[in-house]
Write a protein that holds these residues in place. Structure first.
Motif, PDB file in Angstrom:
ATOM      1  N   ALA A  27       0.815  -1.224  -0.168  1.00 53.60           N
ATOM      2  CA  ALA A  27      -0.073  -0.037  -0.041  1.00 53.60           C
ATOM      3  C   ALA A  27       0.952   1.195   0.331  1.00 53.60           C
ATOM      4  O   ALA A  27       1.876   1.305   0.436  1.00 53.60           O
ATOM      5  CB  ALA A  27      -0.986  -0.007   1.075  1.00 53.60           C
ATOM      6  N   GLY A  28       0.522   2.169  -0.775  1.00 52.07           N
ATOM      7  CA  GLY A  28       1.344   3.437  -0.859  1.00 52.07           C
ATOM      8  C   GLY A  28       0.813   4.489  -1.730  1.00 52.07           C
ATOM      9  O   GLY A  28      -0.174   4.078  -2.688  1.00 52.07           O
ATOM     10  N   PRO A  29       1.161   5.711  -1.809  1.00 50.95           N
ATOM     11  CA  PRO A  29       0.594   6.596  -2.750  1.00 50.95           C
ATOM     12  C   PRO A  29       1.315   6.169  -4.409  1.00 50.95           C
ATOM     13  O   PRO A  29       2.201   5.395  -4.459  1.00 50.95           O
ATOM     14  CB  PRO A  29       1.354   7.875  -2.533  1.00 50.95           C
ATOM     15  CG  PRO A  29       2.806   7.546  -1.690  1.00 50.95           C
ATOM     16  CD  PRO A  29       2.234   6.011  -0.954  1.00 50.95           C
ATOM     17  N   PRO A  30       0.537   6.841  -5.316  1.00 50.96           N
ATOM     18  CA  PRO A  30       1.051   6.215  -6.639  1.00 50.96           C
ATOM     19  C   PRO A  30       2.576   6.621  -6.878  1.00 50.96           C
ATOM     20  O   PRO A  30       2.946   6.008  -7.673  1.00 50.96           O
ATOM     21  CB  PRO A  30      -0.221   7.347  -7.671  1.00 50.96           C
ATOM     22  CG  PRO A  30      -1.068   7.743  -6.746  1.00 50.96           C
ATOM     23  CD  PRO A  30      -0.608   7.563  -5.280  1.00 50.96           C
ATOM     24  N   SER A  31       2.960   7.559  -6.266  1.00 50.43           N
ATOM     25  CA  SER A  31       4.441   8.086  -6.594  1.00 50.43           C
ATOM     26  C   SER A  31       5.377   6.907  -6.351  1.00 50.43           C
ATOM     27  O   SER A  31       6.291   6.633  -6.801  1.00 50.43           O
ATOM     28  CB  SER A  31       4.714   9.323  -5.808  1.00 50.43           C
ATOM     29  OG  SER A  31       4.601   9.172  -4.557  1.00 50.43           O
TER      30      SER A  31
END
Length: 529
Positions: free
Chosen positions: A268-272
């Motif tokens: 899980a994480g930001p698109p970046s």
């Protein structure tokens, strides 16, 4: 839930932190010991216990220990400095603080002492009258009201297991379970009160969408102090029997190593983060075969990125989602959604959650039209802690939470987040509030006025720019203000730029013209006129 899972799958490893393995039954035992130690230190049913520490196995057992003792967990961000943390401890009336001493070379005790004064009587800080004890993880030190982790656990012997079990069994589903801290547009810290029944239901449903279960290995990169980290990380792993791997400090450039070494299945994480992984030249030679599902929330996701995550990284499922602390998990994309839906929307509302889009008069708009997002259901917060007026302003008489976010519902019921009615922005996955940053910057004596706006940033998503007017006879410079900010506030709040003006531009009605400031920031220049 903890007792049921400890009985049904006692040997399942739910937490792997270096050489430490916590099984379901082991967590049950450790939580009881922490609960007994908290009771020995005077924690009563409903007392607030704060945790100011990075993601570790001790955080996990402390949280469950707080809940076993009937207490309310108050997670605090390790990015917070003394000013921010002392204010939250004061507002929430925390009686015990569990903190890491020496994390990233910083002293939790020294940071608090600088702003909350020296010990007074038996208390560790003079200006935190409710705080009676500080339990120190990591490096220990002597002092009034300070106790080492080992000494704290030893105190559990003063409380019988039967007494602790009676305390745990007395906890009701509707009892406050956690207070998650947010600042909002007022700049004043607020505590969002949630109970165990709503959180367990919300994130059980979240885990159903991604099919989380035994055999999954899930690194918890989001801090446990964040609503996602504690609820969509710590709690769901224990509830579903997945193995969480707490990550105290995440290095995006080492993500491939983490996947390979730990055989991760959930990320899980930001698109970046995923864009960064896809851009690495060593991608074709890495073994990512264990990956199963990716969760990318809180930001727009390019369609090509979703496709590449499937084809080049091997994810079976990519999930976009929308939630907020006051409303828990609101909407998620589903497994069979096409890349275009995952990229452009946060999916459909979760079971038991109603979503409505309204205009400025509060009237529902048609599908495809934008308006403020209102939501209603079991996941809506119980209240803001000790703030009835703020609660009434956020949740109306019919139970609708006014989110301040602007969105669109399409004909299929998919929700898109298109703007923010409030000024909150997201930096490195953290919610940042201009009003709070402004209030913190005004503690720097050389500044007389400050206005903060958000600017797009390739690495952080968004970042703060501050426009400031110097105090009389002061000559502050940008580097000095930023250096001070780095020592006084969480790093995601620190402004990238500080632009000095003779005066701040205003609208005809006398309010600071933030639209003009945003235009100037985007153009990388000072505003005129």
């Amino acid at each position: 839930m903890l007792r049921t899972t400890a009985e049904s799958r006692p040997d399942t490893v739910v937490c792997l932190d270096g050489d430490v393995e916590l099984t379901q039954s082991g967590l049950r035992v450790q939580a009881s010991r922490v609960a007994r130690a908290l009771i020995a230190h005077g924690v009563r049913h409903g007392d607030r216990v704060a945790i100011w520490a990075p993601n570790t196995w001790e955080w996990v057992v402390t949280a469950f220990g707080i809940w076993d003792a009937g207490g309310i967990a108050v997670p605090l961000s390790t990015r917070g400095k003394g000013i921010e943390t002392a204010e939250l401890l004061r507002r929430m009336g925390c009686s015990v603080l569990v903190a890491t001493e020496g994390f990233l070379g910083r002293s939790a005790v020294d940071m608090l002492a600088d702003v909350a004064g020296p010990p007074e009587g038996s208390r560790p800080f003079a200006e935190l009258p409710d705080l009676q004890h500080v339990v120190l993880l990591g490096d220990s030190r002597a002092g009034r009201g300070l106790v080492s982790w080992a000494g704290f656990l030893d105190s559990s012997e003063a409380v019988t297991a039967s007494h602790a079990e009676d305390r745990a069994r007395a906890v009701a589903p509707s009892d406050p379970f956690e207070i998650l801290c947010t600042s909002g547009t007022t700049g004043t810290p607020k505590g969002v009160v949630l109970d165990g029944s709503q959180i367990l239901r919300a994130y059980w449903d979240w885990a159903e969408v991604i099919r989380l279960g035994e055999g999954d290995r899930y690194p918890i990169v989001s801090p446990f102090a964040h609503g996602f980290g504690i609820n969509a990380g710590l709690l769901v792993c224990v509830a579903r029997g997945a193995t969480m791997i707490p990550v105290p400090v995440f290095n995006p450039d080492a993500a491939f190593d983490l996947v390979e070494n730990q055989r991760l299945s959930v990320l899980a994480g930001p698109p970046s983060l995923f864009a960064r992984m896809l851009s690495r030249p060593d991608l074709p030679g890495r073994d990512l075969s264990s990956l199963r599902v990716a969760v990318v929330g809180a930001a727009a996701v390019p369609t090509d990125l979703v496709r590449s995550m499937h084809t080049e990284m091997g994810f079976e499922q990519v999930v976009n989602a929308y939630g907020l602390i006051e409303g828990s998990c609101v909407a998620m994309t589903r497994r069979d959604d096409p890349p275009e839906v995952i990229a452009a929307t946060a999916g459909r509302p979760m079971p038991g959650v109603e979503v409505r889009i309204v205009d400025d008069a509060g009237t529902p708009v048609s599908a495809g039209d934008r308006g403020e997002i209102l939501l209603r259901g079991y996941g809506v917060m119980r209240k803001y802690w000790n703030a009835p007026d703020l609660t009434a302003a956020a949740v109306d008489g019919d139970g609708w939470l006014h989110t301040g976010d602007v969105g669109v519902l399409d004909a299929s019921g998919n929700l898109s987040i298109v703007d923010r009615k409030k000024e909150m922005f997201i930096s490195n996955g953290f919610n940042a509030y201009p009003a709070e940053i402004e209030n913190l910057l005004l503690r720097y004596e050389a500044l007389d006025q400050v206005a903060v706006v958000a600017v797009q940033d390739e690495r952080q998503g968004e970042t703060a720019w501050a426009f400031a007017v110097a105090a009389d006879d002061a000559e502050p410079d940008e580097a000095a203000v930023i250096a001070w900010a780095k020592g006084a506030m969480s790093n995601y709040k620190v402004p990238r730029r500080v632009v000095f003006l003779p005066e701040l531009p205003t609208t005809p009605n006398g309010k600071i013209d933030k639209a003009k400031l945003r235009e100037a920031a985007h153009a990388n220049e000072s505003p005129t006129g």
